[in-house]
Write a protein that holds these residues in place. Structure first.
Motif, short mmCIF file in Angstrom:
data_model
loop_
_atom_site.label_atom_id
_atom_site.label_comp_id
_atom_site.label_asym_id
_atom_site.label_seq_id
_atom_site.Cartn_x
_atom_site.Cartn_y
_atom_site.Cartn_z
N ALA A 49 0.61 -1.36 0.18
CA ALA A 49 0.40 -0.47 0.31
C ALA A 49 0.42 1.20 0.13
CB ALA A 49 -0.73 -0.38 1.09
N TYR A 50 0.25 1.86 -0.91
CA TYR A 50 1.13 2.94 -1.26
C TYR A 50 0.31 4.04 -1.20
CZ TYR A 50 2.20 2.12 -5.80
OH TYR A 50 1.73 1.85 -7.64
N ASP A 51 1.08 5.46 -0.90
CA ASP A 51 0.30 6.64 -2.16
C ASP A 51 0.88 7.32 -3.16
OD1 ASP A 51 2.14 8.41 -0.14
OD2 ASP A 51 0.31 8.61 0.77
N ASN A 59 5.20 6.58 -2.09
CA ASN A 59 5.50 6.53 -0.23
C ASN A 59 5.43 5.46 -0.06
OD1 ASN A 59 5.96 7.57 2.66
ND2 ASN A 59 4.16 7.93 2.67
N LEU A 60 6.34 4.36 0.85
CA LEU A 60 5.57 2.97 1.00
C LEU A 60 5.06 3.49 2.10
CD1 LEU A 60 5.07 -0.09 0.45
CD2 LEU A 60 7.79 -0.19 1.77
N LEU A 61 3.82 2.33 2.55
CA LEU A 61 2.95 2.78 3.72
C LEU A 61 2.65 1.47 4.73
CD1 LEU A 61 -0.66 4.67 2.98
CD2 LEU A 61 1.90 6.01 3.32
N ILE A 62 2.19 0.58 4.05
CA ILE A 62 2.97 -0.76 4.67
C ILE A 62 2.64 -1.65 3.45
CG2 ILE A 62 0.50 -1.10 4.81
CD1 ILE A 62 0.44 -2.14 7.22
N GLN A 79 -14.52 5.52 3.76
CA GLN A 79 -13.82 7.10 3.35
C GLN A 79 -12.65 6.48 2.43
OE1 GLN A 79 -12.37 9.21 7.30
NE2 GLN A 79 -14.70 9.73 7.43
N GLU A 80 -13.03 7.53 1.00
CA GLU A 80 -11.99 7.11 0.67
C GLU A 80 -10.26 7.78 0.84
OE1 GLU A 80 -10.55 7.96 -3.99
OE2 GLU A 80 -12.12 8.45 -3.27
N ARG A 81 -8.99 7.10 0.99
CA ARG A 81 -7.77 7.73 1.18
C ARG A 81 -6.81 7.83 0.72
NH1 ARG A 81 -5.13 4.61 4.88
NH2 ARG A 81 -4.08 6.73 5.67
N ARG A 82 -7.38 7.10 -0.74
CA ARG A 82 -6.26 7.57 -1.77
C ARG A 82 -5.35 6.62 -2.23
NH1 ARG A 82 -8.35 10.18 -5.81
NH2 ARG A 82 -9.73 11.85 -5.53
N VAL A 83 -5.12 5.87 -1.38
CA VAL A 83 -4.37 4.67 -1.23
C VAL A 83 -4.48 3.72 -2.26
CG1 VAL A 83 -2.74 2.73 0.55
CG2 VAL A 83 -4.40 4.72 1.31
#
Length: 215
Positions: A49-51, A59-62, A79-83
């Motif tokens: 998962a990244y943005d 940007n790597l999130l998890i 809620q959409e977080r655009r991930v």
């Protein structure tokens, strides 16, 4: 773990009422700017998962693994977080509608312990990332990152602990708030010290105690 095998299997059974999908390495599961098509449970494989930052960098999130659900926040809140979610390896996942997922949550006979386990793990990982960014040097942040990854993806190896995760240097760099060039230099420095051994698709932590001593 709070949930037992029977409770986890009940959650998996709900997802098996949906559609089983297969993804090749590098294939998008949720594309940039796309509203999720449903809620996913990974059966096998890895999903990152990244943005995208305002500078156009990933940007790597998890990294999600087998028996984990995504996108969990959207599934519960809508809620959409655009991930962005992308397969890091050949991946099989079950997909159900958000409606069916919420029905599972609202069923009075449903135990929420499997989801609580996942939520706690997600909170722990994000907390460790915040703590990681408090370290002053890139080397300290990198070591902290590798140690965290070893707790989720580490396997015993004759030379130490194998972190069997196909991370690119850009993934590591974004996670520790460093440039790719600096990240590359620090990886080389740790290799010269005999603390790690880096390969294109995995890394071996050769001396866990010595690595921990940096922190």
């Amino acid at each position: 773990m709070l949930a037992n095998e029977q409770q986890l299997e009940a959650l998996v059974a709900t997802f098996r009422r949906g559609t089983k999908l297969k993804y090749n390495k590098g294939e998008f599961i949720i594309r940039p700017g796309e509203i999720p098509s449903g809620v996913f449970l990974i059966e096998t494989g890895l999903v990152k998962a990244y943005d995208i930052t305002k500078y156009g960098e990933e940007n790597l999130l998890i990294v999600r693994r087998g028996q984990e659900i995504f996108p969990l926040i959207w599934a519960i809140t809508g809620q959409e977080r655009r991930v962005i979610y992308q397969a890091m390896a050949p991946t099989e996942a079950w997909r159900i509608s958000r409606k069916l997922f919420l029905e599972y949550l609202q069923n009075p006979d449903t135990t929420l312990l499997p989801l609580l386990d996942m939520t706690i793990e997600m909170y722990r990982l994000h907390s460790e990332r915040i703590i990681n960014l408090e370290y002053r040097t890139v080397r300290e942040r990198m070591i902290s990152f590798f140690l965290t990854m070893s707790t989720r993806f580490g396997k015993p190896h004759e030379d130490g602990i194998l972190v069997d995760l196909p991370l690119r240097q850009q993934d590591v760099a974004s996670s520790i708030n460093a440039s790719r060039e600096t990240t590359s230099r620090e990886i080389s420095a740790l290799e010269k010290k005999g603390l790690i051994q880096a390969f294109p698709h995995y890394v071996i932590l050769k001396d866990i105690d010595k690595l921990k001593s940096y922190l």
